[in-house]
Scaffold this active site. Structure first.
Site, PDB file in Angstrom:
ATOM      1  CG  ASP A  11      37.931  27.024  67.512  1.00  0.00           C
ATOM      2  OD1 ASP A  11      38.784  27.518  66.745  1.00  0.00           O
ATOM      3  OD2 ASP A  11      37.163  27.716  68.207  1.00  0.00           O
ATOM      4  CD  GLU A 107      35.780  28.456  63.401  1.00  0.00           C
ATOM      5  OE1 GLU A 107      35.027  27.795  64.152  1.00  0.00           O
ATOM      6  OE2 GLU A 107      35.724  29.695  63.303  1.00  0.00           O
TER       7      GLU A 107
END
Length: 355
Positions: A11, A107
């Protein structure tokens, strides 16, 4: 028995805002947000951590964000720039596994269960990915490592920004007990409120209820809640793109000193590649064979040849040609096939090789 999975969730930290701060250093340490014009009823796409201290969040109306922080610097969305950065990072991720599932520009999930990179350690793979992203793009990423997607995503948020967390298989049962139910995949504010009405605030609370009760109360979501509260999530990592290659590689504890040493380990790599091709089932046919060598100075080279079948002799030739490019000890050796990008699929007949 299936191996315990190794799932990584990568992420990027405040991705759009981080790119703006990198490209415009004078913005560093100032509250900035990326989003639409307040006069046009725009909304915030993302903001940096300095802005978040004022309560600014993604999807907040820009006009409201400016009321919360009069010093907020609003940057226009440069989607072409963000997409280019995302493509670079995604390309980097696929160096570690074909099983990469992008969730958005910033992500992605990786299944590295079968990866031999970094000695097969998912923790080390995540560390290396984050280091390479920072070294090459001057952007930070957080990572979560766990036996499944749900826990990996929870873990990636645990030490943000620029951190990572590992949830080991043997620690799952203890970890989920105190976990707030709002952390579970699919539990939004409304579901959290419904659970709260039953005095269910943590996974330990949720574990007190039978699957039958949860199904009666929440329908099909009840089954999901029952499993997630116990750290169970069998969803596979599904790559968005069509598979373009199948490969295997190995990082050796001792460098391979010459081409003869590289050729000596080829039979093992070949056997593993054949097994992986067999597991893939019907594929679109072989277009290329390739080998990858990473030398002890961390420089790497890839060499390929157009071929419609797996051929040991050709792979031997490619290894020799690749080694000759630098003539240095080899720390990583990989072999693979590139697949035809056609709509017709076939089962690959593997050669019976005398290894």
């Amino acid at each position: 028995m299936n191996p315990i999975r190794k799932i990584i969730h990568i992420d990027m930290d405040c991705f759009y805002a981080a790119i703006e701060m990198r490209d415009f250093p004078e913005l560093a340490n100032k509250p900035i947000a990326v989003g639409g014009d307040a006069k046009r009823r725009g909304v915030i796409a993302t903001c940096n951590y300095a802005a978040r201290q004022f309560g600014i969040r993604s999807a907040m109306p820009t006009a409201h964000a400016l009321k919360l922080c009069r010093e907020l610097i609003l940057r226009p969305v440069r989607m072409d720039v963000y997409q280019k950065e995302s493509q670079y990072i995604r390309s980097l991720l696929t160096e570690y596994t074909d099983l990469v599932e992008p969730l958005s520009l910033d992500e992605a999930y990786l299944d590295v269960t079968e990866s031999t990179q970094c000695q097969g350690s998912a923790t080390w793979i995540a560390e290396e990915i984050r280091a390479r992203i920072y070294q090459t793009r001057q952007l930070t990423a957080s990572a979560g490592i766990a036996p499944n997607k749900s826990l990996a995503k929870i873990a990636s948020d645990w030490h943000k920004p620029n951190g990572q967390m590992v949830i080991r298989p043997e620690d799952v049962s203890a970890f989920v007990l105190d976990l707030p139910v709002r952390k579970l995949f699919g539990v939004g504010p409304k579901m959290e409120e419904k659970l709260g009405a039953l005095n269910i605030k943590t996974c330990a609370d949720l574990q007190r209820y039978s699957v039958e009760y949860l199904l009666q109360k929440f329908g099909t979501m009840g089954q999901r809640l029952y499993e997630l509260a116990r750290g169970i999530d069998n969803r596979p990592v599904n790559p968005e793109r069509i598979r373009k290659s199948i490969s295997v590689e190995e990082t050796y504890p001792k460098d391979l000193p010459n081409s003869e040493a590289c050729l000596a380990v080829l039979p093992d790599l070949m056997a593993r590649l054949e097994a992986r091709i067999q597991r893939a089932g019907k594929i679109s046919g072989i277009h290329n064979l390739f080998v990858k060598l990473k030398f002890n100075d961390f420089q790497q080279t890839t060499i390929e040849r157009v071929m419609d079948k797996l051929d040991l002799i050709v792979l031997r030739q490619l290894i020799q040609e690749g080694f000759a490019r630098r003539g240095m000890p080899v720390r990583l050796l990989g072999i693979g096939i590139k697949l035809k990008q056609e709509n017709t699929y076939q089962s690959i007949q593997l050669p019976l090789l005398d290894l």
